[in-house]
Scaffold this motif. Structure first.
Motif, PDB file in Angstrom:
ATOM      1  N   VAL A  14       0.855  -1.183   0.000  1.00 49.38           N
ATOM      2  CA  VAL A  14       0.000   0.000   0.000  1.00 49.38           C
ATOM      3  C   VAL A  14       0.892   1.233   0.000  1.00 49.38           C
ATOM      4  N   GLN A  15       0.646   2.112  -0.944  1.00 51.92           N
ATOM      5  CA  GLN A  15       1.446   3.327  -1.095  1.00 51.92           C
ATOM      6  C   GLN A  15       0.522   4.536  -1.245  1.00 51.92           C
ATOM      7  N   LEU A  16       1.082   5.684  -1.042  1.00 49.18           N
ATOM      8  CA  LEU A  16       0.357   6.925  -1.245  1.00 49.18           C
ATOM      9  C   LEU A  16       0.366   7.247  -2.734  1.00 49.18           C
ATOM     10  N   PHE A  17      -0.806   7.491  -3.300  1.00 53.60           N
ATOM     11  CA  PHE A  17      -0.934   7.878  -4.702  1.00 53.60           C
ATOM     12  C   PHE A  17      -1.444   9.306  -4.744  1.00 53.60           C
ATOM     13  N   GLU A  18      -0.980  10.060  -5.733  1.00 52.22           N
ATOM     14  CA  GLU A  18      -1.430  11.438  -5.878  1.00 52.22           C
ATOM     15  C   GLU A  18      -1.828  11.702  -7.323  1.00 52.22           C
ATOM     16  N   VAL A  19      -2.650  12.724  -7.499  1.00 55.54           N
ATOM     17  CA  VAL A  19      -3.077  13.130  -8.835  1.00 55.54           C
ATOM     18  C   VAL A  19      -2.002  14.058  -9.399  1.00 55.54           C
ATOM     19  N   PRO A  20      -1.408  13.683 -10.538  1.00 54.39           N
ATOM     20  CA  PRO A  20      -0.405  14.565 -11.136  1.00 54.39           C
ATOM     21  C   PRO A  20      -1.085  15.777 -11.775  1.00 54.39           C
ATOM     22  N   PRO A  31      -8.758  10.967 -13.464  1.00 59.15           N
ATOM     23  CA  PRO A  31      -8.760   9.521 -13.256  1.00 59.15           C
ATOM     24  C   PRO A  31      -7.359   8.909 -13.191  1.00 59.15           C
ATOM     25  N   GLU A  32      -6.316   9.701 -13.441  1.00 57.94           N
ATOM     26  CA  GLU A  32      -4.953   9.180 -13.406  1.00 57.94           C
ATOM     27  C   GLU A  32      -4.327   9.470 -12.048  1.00 57.94           C
ATOM     28  N   LEU A  33      -3.698   8.448 -11.473  1.00 53.37           N
ATOM     29  CA  LEU A  33      -3.015   8.586 -10.195  1.00 53.37           C
ATOM     30  C   LEU A  33      -1.582   8.091 -10.349  1.00 53.37           C
ATOM     31  N   THR A  34      -0.668   8.658  -9.581  1.00 55.74           N
ATOM     32  CA  THR A  34       0.738   8.287  -9.635  1.00 55.74           C
ATOM     33  C   THR A  34       1.208   7.861  -8.256  1.00 55.74           C
ATOM     34  N   CYS A  35       1.915   6.729  -8.185  1.00 53.58           N
ATOM     35  CA  CYS A  35       2.478   6.243  -6.929  1.00 53.58           C
ATOM     36  C   CYS A  35       3.618   7.163  -6.514  1.00 53.58           C
ATOM     37  N   THR A  36       3.596   7.617  -5.269  1.00 53.67           N
ATOM     38  CA  THR A  36       4.658   8.495  -4.795  1.00 53.67           C
ATOM     39  C   THR A  36       5.932   7.710  -4.482  1.00 53.67           C
ATOM     40  N   GLY A  37       5.844   6.376  -4.379  1.00 56.46           N
ATOM     41  CA  GLY A  37       7.010   5.551  -4.093  1.00 56.46           C
ATOM     42  C   GLY A  37       7.841   5.254  -5.322  1.00 56.46           C
ATOM     43  N   CYS A  38       7.196   4.801  -6.390  1.00 57.43           N
ATOM     44  CA  CYS A  38       7.938   4.366  -7.575  1.00 57.43           C
ATOM     45  C   CYS A  38       7.592   5.146  -8.843  1.00 57.43           C
ATOM     46  N   GLY A  39       6.503   5.907  -8.811  1.00 54.94           N
ATOM     47  CA  GLY A  39       6.110   6.686  -9.984  1.00 54.94           C
ATOM     48  C   GLY A  39       5.195   5.954 -10.941  1.00 54.94           C
ATOM     49  N   ALA A  40       4.778   4.732 -10.602  1.00 54.06           N
ATOM     50  CA  ALA A  40       3.869   3.980 -11.477  1.00 54.06           C
ATOM     51  C   ALA A  40       2.535   4.711 -11.564  1.00 54.06           C
TER      52      ALA A  40
END
Length: 69
Positions: A14-20, A31-40
């Motif tokens: 489980v990681q924090l995702f943010e809206v770019p 609708p697009e989210l980016t993982c703050t850990g790896c950038g996926a």
């Protein structure tokens, strides 16, 4: 930026995702989210379904005879 916690396949946890920054003008509803850990990136898709229609109801018996179970 809007943030939420989701499972990331790349980080395998489980990681924090943010809206770019959204170029389409969606802002926080993008609708697009980016993982703050790896950038996926992940795409959250929402669907709307119309009300389900029930099939035409047929009588349980025809010609006065009941069907065997």
């Amino acid at each position: 930026m809007s943030e939420r916690e989701l499972y990331c396949d790349s980080c395998q946890g489980v990681q924090l995702f943010e809206v770019p920054p959204c170029e389409d003008g969606h802002e926080a509803d993008c609708p697009e989210l980016t993982c703050t850990g790896c950038g996926a990136a992940v795409l959250i898709a929402t669907f709307r379904f119309g009300a389900a229609r029930l099939a035409d109801r047929r009588p349980a018996s025809r010609n006065g005879y009941r069907r065997a179970a």
